[in-house]
Write a protein that holds these residues in place. Sequence first.
Motif, mmCIF file in Angstrom:
data_model
loop_
_atom_site.group_PDB
_atom_site.id
_atom_site.type_symbol
_atom_site.label_atom_id
_atom_site.label_comp_id
_atom_site.label_asym_id
_atom_site.label_seq_id
_atom_site.Cartn_x
_atom_site.Cartn_y
_atom_site.Cartn_z
ATOM 1 N N LEU A 23 0.808 -1.213 0.000
ATOM 2 C CA LEU A 23 0.000 0.000 0.000
ATOM 3 C C LEU A 23 0.844 1.268 0.000
ATOM 4 O O LEU A 23 0.333 2.344 0.232
ATOM 5 N N ARG A 24 2.141 1.136 -0.289
ATOM 6 C CA ARG A 24 3.028 2.286 -0.370
ATOM 7 C C ARG A 24 2.910 3.146 0.889
ATOM 8 O O ARG A 24 2.312 4.217 0.877
ATOM 9 N N PRO A 54 -24.809 9.456 4.110
ATOM 10 C CA PRO A 54 -23.472 9.768 4.634
ATOM 11 C C PRO A 54 -23.096 8.782 5.730
ATOM 12 O O PRO A 54 -23.947 8.317 6.495
ATOM 13 N N THR A 55 -21.827 8.440 5.792
ATOM 14 C CA THR A 55 -21.365 7.489 6.787
ATOM 15 C C THR A 55 -20.067 7.978 7.396
ATOM 16 O O THR A 55 -19.530 9.019 6.995
ATOM 17 N N LYS A 56 -19.561 7.237 8.365
ATOM 18 C CA LYS A 56 -18.374 7.687 9.084
ATOM 19 C C LYS A 56 -17.138 7.637 8.204
ATOM 20 O O LYS A 56 -17.075 6.878 7.229
ATOM 21 N N ALA A 57 -16.147 8.432 8.564
ATOM 22 C CA ALA A 57 -14.919 8.534 7.784
ATOM 23 C C ALA A 57 -14.230 7.180 7.676
ATOM 24 O O ALA A 57 -14.312 6.340 8.568
ATOM 25 N N ILE A 58 -13.566 6.979 6.544
ATOM 26 C CA ILE A 58 -12.751 5.786 6.318
ATOM 27 C C ILE A 58 -11.299 6.217 6.378
ATOM 28 O O ILE A 58 -10.843 7.015 5.555
ATOM 29 N N ASP A 59 -10.578 5.705 7.348
ATOM 30 C CA ASP A 59 -9.184 6.109 7.559
ATOM 31 C C ASP A 59 -8.282 4.884 7.505
ATOM 32 O O ASP A 59 -8.173 4.133 8.457
ATOM 33 N N GLY A 60 -7.656 4.685 6.341
ATOM 34 C CA GLY A 60 -6.735 3.575 6.192
ATOM 35 C C GLY A 60 -7.406 2.342 5.616
ATOM 36 O O GLY A 60 -8.611 2.333 5.365
ATOM 37 N N PRO A 61 -6.588 1.313 5.374
ATOM 38 C CA PRO A 61 -5.161 1.238 5.712
ATOM 39 C C PRO A 61 -4.315 2.209 4.898
ATOM 40 O O PRO A 61 -4.692 2.584 3.798
ATOM 41 N N GLY A 62 -3.194 2.579 5.478
ATOM 42 C CA GLY A 62 -2.330 3.549 4.822
ATOM 43 C C GLY A 62 -3.044 4.871 4.648
ATOM 44 O O GLY A 62 -3.724 5.357 5.550
ATOM 45 N N VAL A 63 -2.910 5.455 3.446
ATOM 46 C CA VAL A 63 -3.555 6.740 3.177
ATOM 47 C C VAL A 63 -4.901 6.553 2.482
ATOM 48 O O VAL A 63 -5.523 7.530 2.067
ATOM 49 N N CYS A 64 -5.354 5.317 2.338
ATOM 50 C CA CYS A 64 -6.654 5.072 1.721
ATOM 51 C C CYS A 64 -7.767 5.684 2.565
ATOM 52 O O CYS A 64 -7.611 5.909 3.765
ATOM 53 N N CYS A 126 -9.288 -0.166 -1.534
ATOM 54 C CA CYS A 126 -7.929 0.281 -1.231
ATOM 55 C C CYS A 126 -6.958 -0.645 -1.948
ATOM 56 O O CYS A 126 -6.689 -1.767 -1.500
ATOM 57 N N ARG A 127 -6.420 -0.196 -3.079
ATOM 58 C CA ARG A 127 -5.544 -1.037 -3.895
ATOM 59 C C ARG A 127 -4.693 -0.178 -4.812
ATOM 60 O O ARG A 127 -4.972 1.012 -5.023
ATOM 61 N N GLY A 128 -3.678 -0.796 -5.368
ATOM 62 C CA GLY A 128 -2.850 -0.119 -6.356
ATOM 63 C C GLY A 128 -3.540 -0.080 -7.708
ATOM 64 O O GLY A 128 -4.515 -0.800 -7.958
ATOM 65 N N ARG A 129 -3.036 0.753 -8.583
ATOM 66 C CA ARG A 129 -3.605 0.846 -9.929
ATOM 67 C C ARG A 129 -3.511 -0.500 -10.626
ATOM 68 O O ARG A 129 -2.508 -1.208 -10.528
ATOM 69 N N HIS A 140 -9.710 4.676 -6.874
ATOM 70 C CA HIS A 140 -10.690 3.905 -6.124
ATOM 71 C C HIS A 140 -10.354 3.910 -4.634
ATOM 72 O O HIS A 140 -11.236 3.760 -3.788
ATOM 73 N N SER A 141 -9.077 4.077 -4.304
ATOM 74 C CA SER A 141 -8.651 4.061 -2.908
ATOM 75 C C SER A 141 -9.148 5.272 -2.134
ATOM 76 O O SER A 141 -9.065 5.295 -0.904
#
Length: 326
Positions: A23-24, A54-64, A126-129, A140-141
Amino acid sequence: MRYGFVAFSAFTLFSLGLTGCALRPFEQREPWRTQAEEACLARGLVTPSEDVVPTKAIDGPGVCGMEHPFRVTRLAGGTVALKQRMTLACPIIPEVEAWLAGTVQPAAQLYFGQPVVEINSGSYACRGRNNQLGAKLSEHSFGNAVDVMSFRFADGYVVTVKGGWRGTEAEQGFLREVFLGACNHFTTVLAPGSNIYHYDHLHLDLARHDPRGLRRICKPLIKFQPQLPPPGTPLSPIRKKPPAWQPAPDPAPIDVEEDDPYGATPMSRHEPANPSRVARSPVPAPSVPAPTQAYAPRPSAPRSAAALPDGPLPLSAPTWSSGPIY
Protein backbone atom coordinates in the motif's frame (compact mmCIF):
# COMPACT_ATOMS: atom_id res chain seq x y z
CA MET A 1 4.16 -22.36 24.07
CA ARG A 2 6.36 -19.30 24.19
CA TYR A 3 8.07 -20.37 20.97
CA GLY A 4 4.72 -20.69 19.24
CA PHE A 5 3.62 -17.24 20.42
CA VAL A 6 6.87 -15.65 19.24
CA ALA A 7 6.60 -17.38 15.87
CA PHE A 8 2.99 -16.21 15.44
CA SER A 9 3.93 -12.63 16.37
CA ALA A 10 6.82 -12.65 13.93
CA PHE A 11 4.58 -13.94 11.14
CA THR A 12 1.96 -11.28 11.90
CA LEU A 13 4.53 -8.49 11.80
CA PHE A 14 5.95 -9.87 8.57
CA SER A 15 2.47 -9.96 7.00
CA LEU A 16 1.76 -6.39 8.08
CA GLY A 17 5.04 -5.33 6.61
CA LEU A 18 4.15 -6.89 3.28
CA THR A 19 0.77 -5.19 3.39
CA GLY A 20 2.41 -1.86 4.15
CA CYS A 21 4.76 -2.27 1.21
CA ALA A 22 1.87 -3.15 -1.06
CA LEU A 23 0.00 0.00 0.00
CA ARG A 24 3.03 2.29 -0.37
CA PRO A 25 3.31 3.40 3.30
CA PHE A 26 5.26 6.52 2.38
CA GLU A 27 2.63 7.80 -0.05
CA GLN A 28 0.81 10.84 1.29
CA ARG A 29 -2.84 11.77 0.87
CA GLU A 30 -2.90 14.97 -1.14
CA PRO A 31 -4.51 17.94 0.66
CA TRP A 32 -6.76 18.74 -2.30
CA ARG A 33 -8.77 15.57 -1.69
CA THR A 34 -10.06 16.66 1.71
CA GLN A 35 -10.52 20.23 0.44
CA ALA A 36 -12.66 18.98 -2.45
CA GLU A 37 -14.78 16.83 -0.13
CA GLU A 38 -15.41 19.68 2.29
CA ALA A 39 -16.22 22.14 -0.47
CA CYS A 40 -18.66 19.67 -2.00
CA LEU A 41 -20.46 19.30 1.32
CA ALA A 42 -20.45 23.04 2.00
CA ARG A 43 -22.11 23.72 -1.36
CA GLY A 44 -24.73 21.04 -0.87
CA LEU A 45 -23.83 19.26 -4.08
CA VAL A 46 -25.05 15.95 -2.65
CA THR A 47 -28.42 15.72 -0.93
CA PRO A 48 -28.55 12.88 1.60
CA SER A 49 -31.49 10.52 1.19
CA GLU A 50 -32.41 6.90 1.81
CA ASP A 51 -30.43 6.06 -1.35
CA VAL A 52 -27.41 8.28 -0.65
CA VAL A 53 -26.42 7.97 2.98
CA PRO A 54 -23.47 9.77 4.63
CA THR A 55 -21.37 7.49 6.79
CA LYS A 56 -18.37 7.69 9.08
CA ALA A 57 -14.92 8.53 7.78
CA ILE A 58 -12.75 5.79 6.32
CA ASP A 59 -9.18 6.11 7.56
CA GLY A 60 -6.74 3.58 6.19
CA PRO A 61 -5.16 1.24 5.71
CA GLY A 62 -2.33 3.55 4.82
CA VAL A 63 -3.55 6.74 3.18
CA CYS A 64 -6.65 5.07 1.72
CA GLY A 65 -10.07 6.37 2.65
CA MET A 66 -12.08 9.58 2.68
CA GLU A 67 -13.27 12.08 5.24
CA HIS A 68 -16.95 12.20 4.27
CA PRO A 69 -17.98 9.03 2.42
CA PHE A 70 -21.47 8.24 1.15
CA ARG A 71 -23.03 4.82 0.66
CA VAL A 72 -25.05 4.89 -2.54
CA THR A 73 -27.67 2.29 -3.50
CA ARG A 74 -29.62 4.25 -6.15
CA LEU A 75 -29.04 7.27 -8.35
CA ALA A 76 -31.14 9.68 -10.40
CA GLY A 77 -33.68 10.23 -7.64
CA GLY A 78 -34.04 6.48 -7.06
CA THR A 79 -34.81 5.61 -10.69
CA VAL A 80 -31.45 3.94 -11.41
CA ALA A 81 -30.55 1.07 -9.09
CA LEU A 82 -27.02 -0.10 -8.39
CA LYS A 83 -26.41 -3.83 -8.61
CA GLN A 84 -23.60 -3.36 -6.09
CA ARG A 85 -23.72 -0.69 -3.42
CA MET A 86 -21.08 2.00 -3.98
CA THR A 87 -19.02 3.90 -1.42
CA LEU A 88 -17.99 7.25 -2.87
CA ALA A 89 -16.57 10.60 -1.84
CA CYS A 90 -18.83 13.61 -2.25
CA PRO A 91 -17.24 15.26 -5.35
CA ILE A 92 -17.77 12.38 -7.80
CA ILE A 93 -21.44 11.77 -6.98
CA PRO A 94 -22.87 14.88 -8.72
CA GLU A 95 -20.72 14.17 -11.79
CA VAL A 96 -22.07 10.63 -12.05
CA GLU A 97 -25.59 12.03 -11.68
CA ALA A 98 -24.99 14.62 -14.40
CA TRP A 99 -23.52 11.98 -16.73
CA LEU A 100 -26.54 9.71 -16.22
CA ALA A 101 -29.02 12.53 -16.85
CA GLY A 102 -27.20 14.25 -19.72
CA THR A 103 -25.73 11.32 -21.65
CA VAL A 104 -26.67 7.83 -20.48
CA GLN A 105 -30.44 8.22 -20.44
CA PRO A 106 -30.65 10.23 -23.68
CA ALA A 107 -28.44 7.61 -25.38
CA ALA A 108 -30.63 4.82 -23.98
CA GLN A 109 -33.75 6.46 -25.42
CA LEU A 110 -32.04 7.11 -28.75
CA TYR A 111 -30.68 3.61 -29.33
CA PHE A 112 -33.16 1.42 -27.42
CA GLY A 113 -36.26 3.56 -26.88
CA GLN A 114 -36.27 3.00 -23.09
CA PRO A 115 -34.34 4.12 -20.02
CA VAL A 116 -31.53 2.49 -18.09
CA VAL A 117 -32.86 1.26 -14.73
CA GLU A 118 -29.76 -0.38 -13.24
CA ILE A 119 -25.99 -0.24 -13.61
CA ASN A 120 -23.44 -2.77 -12.42
CA SER A 121 -20.49 -0.82 -11.09
CA GLY A 122 -17.61 -0.84 -8.64
CA SER A 123 -16.33 1.91 -6.37
CA TYR A 124 -14.15 2.13 -3.24
CA ALA A 125 -11.27 -0.34 -2.90
CA CYS A 126 -7.93 0.28 -1.23
CA ARG A 127 -5.54 -1.04 -3.90
CA GLY A 128 -2.85 -0.12 -6.36
CA ARG A 129 -3.61 0.85 -9.93
CA ASN A 130 -4.66 -2.11 -12.07
CA ASN A 131 -4.69 -4.24 -8.89
CA GLN A 132 -0.87 -4.32 -8.96
CA LEU A 133 0.93 -4.67 -5.63
CA GLY A 134 3.29 -1.77 -4.96
CA ALA A 135 1.77 0.41 -7.70
CA LYS A 136 0.63 3.95 -7.04
CA LEU A 137 -2.76 3.94 -5.34
CA SER A 138 -5.79 3.94 -7.59
CA GLU A 139 -8.40 6.67 -7.37
CA HIS A 140 -10.69 3.90 -6.12
CA SER A 141 -8.65 4.06 -2.91
CA PHE A 142 -10.13 7.51 -2.21
CA GLY A 143 -13.72 6.93 -3.34
CA ASN A 144 -12.93 9.10 -6.34
CA ALA A 145 -13.58 6.58 -9.14
CA VAL A 146 -16.35 4.41 -10.57
CA ASP A 147 -16.08 1.34 -12.81
CA VAL A 148 -19.14 0.58 -14.93
CA MET A 149 -19.47 -2.99 -16.24
CA SER A 150 -23.03 -3.05 -17.59
CA PHE A 151 -26.34 -1.27 -18.08
CA ARG A 152 -29.77 -2.89 -17.63
CA PHE A 153 -32.76 -1.42 -19.47
CA ALA A 154 -36.41 -1.22 -18.46
CA ASP A 155 -37.33 -4.40 -20.35
CA GLY A 156 -34.57 -6.37 -18.61
CA TYR A 157 -32.08 -6.35 -21.46
CA VAL A 158 -28.46 -5.93 -20.36
CA VAL A 159 -25.67 -4.31 -22.36
CA THR A 160 -22.26 -5.24 -21.00
CA VAL A 161 -19.19 -3.20 -21.80
CA LYS A 162 -17.27 -6.40 -22.51
CA GLY A 163 -19.77 -7.82 -25.00
CA GLY A 164 -21.34 -4.64 -26.32
CA TRP A 165 -18.21 -2.69 -27.24
CA ARG A 166 -17.99 -4.86 -30.37
CA GLY A 167 -21.58 -6.10 -30.23
CA THR A 168 -24.60 -5.03 -32.27
CA GLU A 169 -24.63 -1.64 -33.94
CA ALA A 170 -27.06 -0.33 -31.32
CA GLU A 171 -24.87 -1.59 -28.47
CA GLN A 172 -21.74 -0.13 -30.03
CA GLY A 173 -23.41 3.21 -30.64
CA PHE A 174 -24.83 3.41 -27.12
CA LEU A 175 -21.55 2.55 -25.40
CA ARG A 176 -19.57 5.00 -27.51
CA GLU A 177 -22.05 7.76 -26.75
CA VAL A 178 -21.79 7.18 -23.00
CA PHE A 179 -17.98 6.89 -23.25
CA LEU A 180 -17.55 10.17 -25.10
CA GLY A 181 -20.13 11.89 -22.91
CA ALA A 182 -18.21 10.84 -19.80
CA CYS A 183 -15.17 12.71 -21.09
CA ASN A 184 -17.11 15.93 -20.44
CA HIS A 185 -17.57 15.11 -16.75
CA PHE A 186 -14.51 13.21 -15.55
CA THR A 187 -10.77 13.85 -15.71
CA THR A 188 -9.98 10.22 -16.50
CA VAL A 189 -12.12 8.03 -18.76
CA LEU A 190 -10.83 4.63 -19.90
CA ALA A 191 -12.73 2.19 -22.11
CA PRO A 192 -11.93 -1.06 -23.93
CA GLY A 193 -8.88 -0.52 -26.08
CA SER A 194 -7.19 1.86 -23.64
CA ASN A 195 -5.15 -1.03 -22.20
CA ILE A 196 -5.55 -4.71 -21.32
CA TYR A 197 -6.98 -3.93 -17.88
CA HIS A 198 -10.06 -2.08 -19.13
CA TYR A 199 -11.36 -4.51 -21.73
CA ASP A 200 -14.62 -5.09 -19.83
CA HIS A 201 -15.57 -1.82 -18.12
CA LEU A 202 -15.56 1.96 -18.24
CA HIS A 203 -13.31 3.61 -15.66
CA LEU A 204 -14.37 7.11 -14.58
CA ASP A 205 -12.53 9.25 -12.05
CA LEU A 206 -11.76 12.81 -10.95
CA ALA A 207 -8.00 12.45 -10.51
CA ARG A 208 -5.87 15.55 -10.65
CA HIS A 209 -3.19 14.88 -13.27
CA ASP A 210 -1.40 18.21 -12.86
CA PRO A 211 -1.31 20.91 -10.16
CA ARG A 212 -4.05 22.99 -11.79
CA GLY A 213 -6.26 20.09 -12.79
CA LEU A 214 -6.23 20.98 -16.51
CA ARG A 215 -4.98 17.70 -17.92
CA ARG A 216 -7.57 15.17 -19.06
CA ILE A 217 -7.19 11.54 -20.14
CA CYS A 218 -9.86 10.06 -22.44
CA LYS A 219 -8.81 6.78 -24.04
CA PRO A 220 -8.93 5.16 -26.53
CA LEU A 221 -9.10 7.58 -29.42
CA ILE A 222 -12.00 6.37 -31.56
CA LYS A 223 -13.62 7.24 -34.86
CA PHE A 224 -17.27 7.81 -34.14
CA GLN A 225 -19.78 10.50 -34.99
CA PRO A 226 -22.00 11.11 -31.91
CA GLN A 227 -25.71 11.13 -32.69
CA LEU A 228 -26.90 12.78 -29.49
CA PRO A 229 -28.03 16.38 -29.97
CA PRO A 230 -26.54 19.19 -27.90
CA PRO A 231 -27.63 19.18 -24.25
CA GLY A 232 -31.11 20.63 -23.79
CA THR A 233 -32.39 19.64 -27.24
CA PRO A 234 -35.61 17.55 -27.16
CA LEU A 235 -34.80 13.96 -28.07
CA SER A 236 -36.95 11.85 -30.39
CA PRO A 237 -36.55 8.09 -29.85
CA ILE A 238 -35.53 6.05 -32.86
CA ARG A 239 -38.84 4.15 -32.82
CA LYS A 240 -40.70 7.43 -33.49
CA LYS A 241 -38.26 9.18 -35.77
CA PRO A 242 -35.68 6.93 -37.41
CA PRO A 243 -32.49 8.76 -38.31
CA ALA A 244 -31.76 9.30 -41.97
CA TRP A 245 -28.67 7.14 -41.89
CA GLN A 246 -27.54 5.21 -44.95
CA PRO A 247 -25.17 2.26 -44.52
CA ALA A 248 -21.91 2.90 -46.30
CA PRO A 249 -20.43 0.19 -48.53
CA ASP A 250 -17.71 -1.76 -46.75
CA PRO A 251 -17.78 0.44 -43.65
CA ALA A 252 -14.46 0.88 -41.91
CA PRO A 253 -14.04 -0.38 -38.33
CA ILE A 254 -15.91 1.74 -35.83
CA ASP A 255 -12.75 2.45 -33.87
CA VAL A 256 -9.02 2.20 -34.22
CA GLU A 257 -7.89 0.40 -31.10
CA GLU A 258 -6.51 -3.13 -31.12
CA ASP A 259 -8.21 -6.13 -29.56
CA ASP A 260 -7.08 -7.25 -26.12
CA PRO A 261 -4.16 -9.61 -26.87
CA TYR A 262 -4.37 -11.26 -23.46
CA GLY A 263 -8.05 -12.02 -23.36
CA ALA A 264 -8.75 -11.75 -19.63
CA THR A 265 -7.88 -9.88 -16.48
CA PRO A 266 -9.03 -10.43 -12.86
CA MET A 267 -11.93 -7.99 -12.75
CA SER A 268 -15.44 -7.99 -11.27
CA ARG A 269 -18.34 -10.27 -12.12
CA HIS A 270 -19.74 -9.90 -15.61
CA GLU A 271 -23.15 -10.38 -17.10
CA PRO A 272 -23.36 -12.23 -20.43
CA ALA A 273 -24.48 -10.28 -23.44
CA ASN A 274 -27.88 -11.19 -24.88
CA PRO A 275 -27.44 -11.83 -28.62
CA SER A 276 -31.20 -12.13 -29.16
CA ARG A 277 -31.84 -8.43 -28.55
CA VAL A 278 -32.12 -7.29 -32.14
CA ALA A 279 -34.27 -10.26 -33.17
CA ARG A 280 -36.87 -9.78 -30.44
CA SER A 281 -36.83 -6.04 -29.95
CA PRO A 282 -39.47 -3.86 -31.63
CA VAL A 283 -36.89 -1.11 -31.72
CA PRO A 284 -34.86 -1.19 -34.95
CA ALA A 285 -31.15 -0.92 -34.32
CA PRO A 286 -29.73 2.18 -36.05
CA SER A 287 -27.07 1.82 -38.66
CA VAL A 288 -23.98 3.52 -37.34
CA PRO A 289 -22.47 5.55 -40.18
CA ALA A 290 -18.97 4.97 -41.34
CA PRO A 291 -16.47 6.94 -39.25
CA THR A 292 -15.72 10.34 -40.62
CA GLN A 293 -13.15 11.77 -38.31
CA ALA A 294 -11.33 11.09 -35.10
CA TYR A 295 -13.28 12.23 -32.06
CA ALA A 296 -12.48 15.62 -30.66
CA PRO A 297 -14.23 16.56 -27.40
CA ARG A 298 -17.28 18.73 -27.98
CA PRO A 299 -17.68 21.95 -26.00
CA SER A 300 -18.86 20.91 -22.58
CA ALA A 301 -22.20 21.91 -21.19
CA PRO A 302 -22.03 23.60 -17.80
CA ARG A 303 -21.03 21.07 -15.20
CA SER A 304 -23.53 19.94 -12.61
CA ALA A 305 -21.86 22.17 -10.07
CA ALA A 306 -19.32 24.94 -9.95
CA ALA A 307 -15.68 23.91 -9.81
CA LEU A 308 -14.56 23.16 -6.30
CA PRO A 309 -11.85 25.31 -4.68
CA ASP A 310 -8.45 23.90 -5.51
CA GLY A 311 -10.23 21.08 -7.30
CA PRO A 312 -10.63 20.23 -10.98
CA LEU A 313 -11.34 23.25 -13.13
CA PRO A 314 -14.30 23.34 -15.56
CA LEU A 315 -13.76 21.04 -18.51
CA SER A 316 -14.41 23.69 -21.16
CA ALA A 317 -10.73 24.00 -22.03
CA PRO A 318 -9.15 20.61 -21.34
CA THR A 319 -5.77 19.38 -22.38
CA TRP A 320 -6.18 15.83 -23.69
CA SER A 321 -3.22 13.51 -23.56
CA SER A 322 -2.14 10.01 -22.74
CA GLY A 323 -0.92 9.25 -19.26
CA PRO A 324 -0.79 6.72 -16.43
CA ILE A 325 -3.53 4.11 -16.41
CA TYR A 326 -5.78 3.47 -13.39
